[in-house]
Motif scaffolding. Structure first.
Motif, PDB file in Angstrom:
ATOM      1  N   ALA A   9       0.831  -1.206   0.000  1.00  0.00           N
ATOM      2  CA  ALA A   9       0.000   0.000   0.000  1.00  0.00           C
ATOM      3  C   ALA A   9       0.864   1.255   0.000  1.00  0.00           C
ATOM      4  CB  ALA A   9      -0.926   0.007   1.218  1.00  0.00           C
ATOM      5  N   MET A  10       1.984   1.210   0.715  1.00  0.00           N
ATOM      6  CA  MET A  10       2.883   2.361   0.836  1.00  0.00           C
ATOM      7  C   MET A  10       3.294   2.920  -0.522  1.00  0.00           C
ATOM      8  SD  MET A  10       6.536   2.440   2.840  1.00  0.00           S
ATOM      9  CE  MET A  10       7.325   1.372   1.638  1.00  0.00           C
ATOM     10  N   GLU A  11       3.326   2.073  -1.521  1.00  0.00           N
ATOM     11  CA  GLU A  11       3.709   2.505  -2.868  1.00  0.00           C
ATOM     12  C   GLU A  11       2.777   3.591  -3.413  1.00  0.00           C
ATOM     13  OE1 GLU A  11       3.928  -1.076  -5.190  1.00  0.00           O
ATOM     14  OE2 GLU A  11       5.404  -1.970  -3.827  1.00  0.00           O
ATOM     15  N   ASN A  12       1.553   3.667  -2.880  1.00  0.00           N
ATOM     16  CA  ASN A  12       0.581   4.663  -3.339  1.00  0.00           C
ATOM     17  C   ASN A  12       0.556   5.915  -2.473  1.00  0.00           C
ATOM     18  OD1 ASN A  12      -0.325   3.089  -5.507  1.00  0.00           O
ATOM     19  ND2 ASN A  12      -1.672   1.932  -4.151  1.00  0.00           N
ATOM     20  N   SER A  13       1.466   6.008  -1.521  1.00  0.00           N
ATOM     21  CA  SER A  13       1.522   7.181  -0.651  1.00  0.00           C
ATOM     22  C   SER A  13       1.637   8.459  -1.475  1.00  0.00           C
ATOM     23  CB  SER A  13       2.736   7.063   0.274  1.00  0.00           C
ATOM     24  OG  SER A  13       3.003   8.280   0.913  1.00  0.00           O
ATOM     25  N   TYR A  14       0.925   9.493  -1.036  1.00  0.00           N
ATOM     26  CA  TYR A  14       1.058  10.810  -1.656  1.00  0.00           C
ATOM     27  C   TYR A  14       1.781  11.687  -0.640  1.00  0.00           C
ATOM     28  CZ  TYR A  14       0.076  15.253  -3.862  1.00  0.00           C
ATOM     29  OH  TYR A  14       0.213  16.490  -4.446  1.00  0.00           O
TER      30      TYR A  14
END
Length: 136
Positions: free
Chosen positions: A22-27
């Protein structure tokens, strides 16, 4: 995958894996500090979340609260565990606001799994992380 059929250690590792993904989608264009979270509900469903920053820093939301809000918006308000991940070499822990939000839905038994970028993790009960919780 039936997460309820897994051992406690397998669940912890799976939640960390999901939070890292999920961290890959952090903004996070301002801090460059990516965070991912994966929360497990009592019924075995997992919701993920990321931190979403804003130029007006007060409008920023943590990954943990994103995951909680996604779960609550789907009608899931009973939680078993949450895992947190980031790119940091040190362990990442939920902020005080997130701990208070967790306490709205759990009276201290929820497991909080804090990891680091090396794949190591530590687990706590919410009651250990937030003693003497504020409640009405």
């Amino acid at each position: 995958m039936d997460i309820n059929a897994m051992s406690e250690k397998e669940i912890e590792k799976k939640l960390i894996e999901l939070s890292r993904k999920a961290m890959e989608n952090s903004y996070s264009p301002y801090s460059k500090f990516r965070v991912g979270a994966a929360i497990l509900t009592q019924n075995g469903k997992v919701y993920t979340g990321v931190n979403v920053e804003n130029a007006s820093f007060g409008a920023t939301i943590c990954a943990e609260r994103t995951a909680v809000i996604k779960a609550v918006s789907e009608g899931d308000i009973r939680f078993k565990a949450i895992a947190l991940s980031s790119d940091a070499d040190s362990f990442i822990y939920p902020c005080g606001v997130c701990r208070q939000v967790f306490s709205e839905f759990d009276k201290g038994e929820m497991k909080v799994i804090c990891s680091n970028s090396k794949g190591q993790y530590r687990s706590f009960r919410l009651s250990e992380m937030l003693p003497n919780v504020f409640e009405l």
